[in-house]
Design a protein around this motif. Structure first.
Motif, PDB file in Angstrom:
ATOM      1  N   ALA A 304     101.214  81.990   9.348  1.00 55.95           N
ATOM      2  CA  ALA A 304     101.313  83.249  10.095  1.00 55.95           C
ATOM      3  C   ALA A 304     102.642  83.330  10.847  1.00 55.95           C
ATOM      4  O   ALA A 304     103.347  84.345  10.786  1.00 55.95           O
ATOM      5  N   LEU A 305     103.004  82.263  11.552  1.00 52.81           N
ATOM      6  CA  LEU A 305     104.257  82.248  12.301  1.00 52.81           C
ATOM      7  C   LEU A 305     105.464  82.311  11.366  1.00 52.81           C
ATOM      8  O   LEU A 305     106.418  83.057  11.610  1.00 52.81           O
ATOM      9  N   SER A 306     105.415  81.523  10.294  1.00 50.81           N
ATOM     10  CA  SER A 306     106.557  81.464   9.369  1.00 50.81           C
ATOM     11  C   SER A 306     106.732  82.778   8.617  1.00 50.81           C
ATOM     12  O   SER A 306     107.864  83.216   8.380  1.00 50.81           O
ATOM     13  N   GLY A 307     105.628  83.417   8.228  1.00 47.38           N
ATOM     14  CA  GLY A 307     105.724  84.706   7.548  1.00 47.38           C
ATOM     15  C   GLY A 307     106.334  85.766   8.445  1.00 47.38           C
ATOM     16  O   GLY A 307     107.182  86.553   8.006  1.00 47.38           O
ATOM     17  N   GLY A 308     105.903  85.802   9.716  1.00 48.46           N
ATOM     18  CA  GLY A 308     106.501  86.743  10.656  1.00 48.46           C
ATOM     19  C   GLY A 308     107.972  86.485  10.869  1.00 48.46           C
ATOM     20  O   GLY A 308     108.786  87.415  10.930  1.00 48.46           O
ATOM     21  N   LEU A 309     108.349  85.204  10.974  1.00 47.19           N
ATOM     22  CA  LEU A 309     109.756  84.846  11.167  1.00 47.19           C
ATOM     23  C   LEU A 309     110.593  85.236   9.958  1.00 47.19           C
ATOM     24  O   LEU A 309     111.694  85.802  10.106  1.00 47.19           O
ATOM     25  N   LEU A 310     110.089  84.959   8.764  1.00 44.61           N
ATOM     26  CA  LEU A 310     110.839  85.264   7.544  1.00 44.61           C
ATOM     27  C   LEU A 310     111.078  86.755   7.387  1.00 44.61           C
ATOM     28  O   LEU A 310     112.212  87.201   7.137  1.00 44.61           O
ATOM     29  N   LEU A 311     110.034  87.552   7.550  1.00 44.99           N
ATOM     30  CA  LEU A 311     110.187  88.988   7.336  1.00 44.99           C
ATOM     31  C   LEU A 311     111.024  89.628   8.442  1.00 44.99           C
ATOM     32  O   LEU A 311     111.812  90.543   8.178  1.00 44.99           O
ATOM     33  N   LEU A 312     110.879  89.164   9.673  1.00 45.31           N
ATOM     34  CA  LEU A 312     111.700  89.700  10.757  1.00 45.31           C
ATOM     35  C   LEU A 312     113.170  89.373  10.533  1.00 45.31           C
ATOM     36  O   LEU A 312     114.039  90.225  10.750  1.00 45.31           O
TER      37      LEU A 312
END
Length: 352
Positions: A304-312
Motif C-alpha cells: 500500500a505504501l509503495s504503490g502510493g509512493l510509486l504513483l505519486l
C-alpha cells in the motif's frame, strides 16, 4: 532448517519489512509535501503550509495574505490530486497483492480478472453516450458499475458445482476480458472523429481530480484495505492450496470469492478515479515479495505504501514537464514494462 533457525529467519524478514515500511512511509510523506510545490506555478513551502493549516483548522487568517488564485491552486487543484495519486497507487498495489496470492500467479493483477477492462468499458460507454449529445452520463459511476458487473460475470462463469478454483477464475477473466476489449474497440470505431475523448480516459490520468474524487475513493479504499489486511493470515494459507486450507478448517471457495471481490472493488474504485493505469498492481507486489517474502501480513501494508509512493512520484514527474503534461498511465507503462522485464529475467537467471 531447525525451528530456531526458522524463527530467526522469520524475525529477520519482519524486521526488514518494518524497516522498509518506515523508510517508504517517510519517503511518501516527504514526496507528498514536496509535490505540492511542484508545477507550472512556483509555490513556496511556507505558502503551502499556511493554506493547508488554514483549511484544516477553518481559520482563513493563515492564508489571508495570499491571492485567492494561489489558494485555489494549492487546496483545490494540487492537494486533492496528490491524495488521489496516493489512494489509487495504494489500491492498485493491494489489489495486485491479493490477486497474485489467491491465483498463485506472480503475473496476476486486475487485468487478469478482467476488472480493469470492465471499468474501461463502462467509462467508454458513458463517454460515447455523452458524445451523442442526447444524455449526460457521469463517467465515474459507470466505470465503477462496469467493473463490478465484470466481477459478477467472472465469478458466475468460474463457478463449477458450487466451487470456484483459481484456474477457473483466470480462464473466466480472460474470456470476459477479451469480450469487453472487443466491445471497447467497437465503441471507439463508432465514435469516429470523437474517439480522442475515449482514448484520453483509457490511457489513465490524474489531471483535474478534485475533492469529490477523494471523498468517493478514500472510504472505500480504506475499508477494502482493512478487510484484506484482516484476512492476511488466511490468505497465506489459501496460497498453499485448497487442500491445505480445508485441512485447517478454512472454506477456500468462500474466502477466495470474498477476497477476490474486495480486490476487484479496490480496482473498480481506482480505475473509476484515474482511468487505466498499468503495472502498479503488477510490479509493486512482485518486487516487494522478492524483498520481504510472501507473508501477506507484511506484504499488504508495505505494498500500500509503495504503490502510493510509486504513483505519486510518477504523477509528480508527469505534471512537472515543460509545456506538456504526460498522462501518468503512459509513464507507468513505459517505465514499468522494461523494469518488470529486467526483474523477470534476473529472477530466472538466479533460479537456473
Amino acid at each position: 532448517m531447525n525451528q530456531s533457525e526458522l524463527a530467526q529467519l522469520i524475525h529477520r524478514k519482519r524486521r526488514k519489512a518494518q524497516l522498509s515500511s518506515l523508510i517508504v512511509g517517510a519517503s511518501l510523506l516527504l514526496l507528498a509535501a514536496t509535490s505540492v510545490t511542484v508545477g507550472w506555478t512556483n509555490l513556496s513551502a511556507t505558502d503551502v503550509l499556511a493554506v493547508i493549516c488554514g483549511k484544516v483548522t477553518g481559520n482563513s487568517a493563515w492564508y489571508s495574505q495570499l491571492e485567492p488564485a494561489m489558494v485555489a491552486i494549492i487546496w483545490d487543484i494540487r492537494f486533492p490530486r496528490i491524495l488521489c495519486a496516493i489512494l489509487v497507487g495504494c489500491g492498485l498495489a493491494v489489489s495486485g497483492t491479493v490477486f497474485q496470492a489467491i491465483l498463485m500467479n506472480p503475473l496476476a493483477d486486475s487485468y487478469t480478472m478482467g476488472v480493469s477492462t470492465g471499468a474501461a468499458f463502462g467509462a467508454s460507454f458513458a463517454i460515447f453516450c455523452n458524445l451523442l449529445g442526447n444524455v449526460s452520463l457521469p463517467i465515474t459511476p459507470f466505470a465503477f458499475g462496469g467493473a463490478l458487473l465484470t466481477l459478477f460475470a467472472v465469478l458466475a462463469i468460474a463457478r463449477v458445482n458450487g466451487h470456484v478454483s483459481s484456474t477457473n477464475l483466470i480462464i473466466a477473466g480472460i474470456i470476459v476480458g477479451c469480450f469487453l476489449s472487443a466491445a471497447i474497440s467497437l465503441i471507439k470505431s463508432l465514435a469516429g472523429e470523437e474517439v480522442a475523448a475515449i482514448v484520453s480516459w483509457l490511457i489513465g490520468s490524474l489531471s483535474a481530480r478534485g475533492w469529490p474524487y477523494v471523498t468517493f475513493g478514500f472510504p472505500l479504499i480504506i475499508i477494502c484495505y482493512c478487510f484484506c489486511h484482516y484476512f492476511a493470515e488466511e490468505l497465506n494459507i489459501l496460497s498453499l492450496g485448497d487442500q491445505e486450507a480445508r485441512n485447517l478448517g478454512i472454506d477456500s471457495s468462500k474466502l477466495r470469492i470474498a477476497l477476490i471481490s474486495c480486490g476487484a472493488l479496490l480496482t473498480a474504485v481506482c480505475v473509476s478515479i484515474s482511468g487505466i493505469i498499468g503495472f502498479v498492481g503488477l510490479v509493486v507486489p512482485h518486487l516487494l515479495r522478492m524483498l520481504v517474502g510472501s507473508d501477506n501480513k507484511l506484504l499488504i501494508p508495505l505494498s500500500a505504501l509503495s504503490g502510493g509512493l510509486l504513483l505519486l512520484a510518477a504523477d509528480t514527474f508527469a505534471r512537472s514537464l515543460d509545456n506538456i503534461e504526460l498522462p501518468v498511465g503512459v509513464l507507468t507503462t513505459l517505465l514499468g514494462g522494461p523494469f518488470f522485464f529486467y526483474l523477470f529475467k534476473t529472477r530466472n537467471k538466479s533460479i537456473q
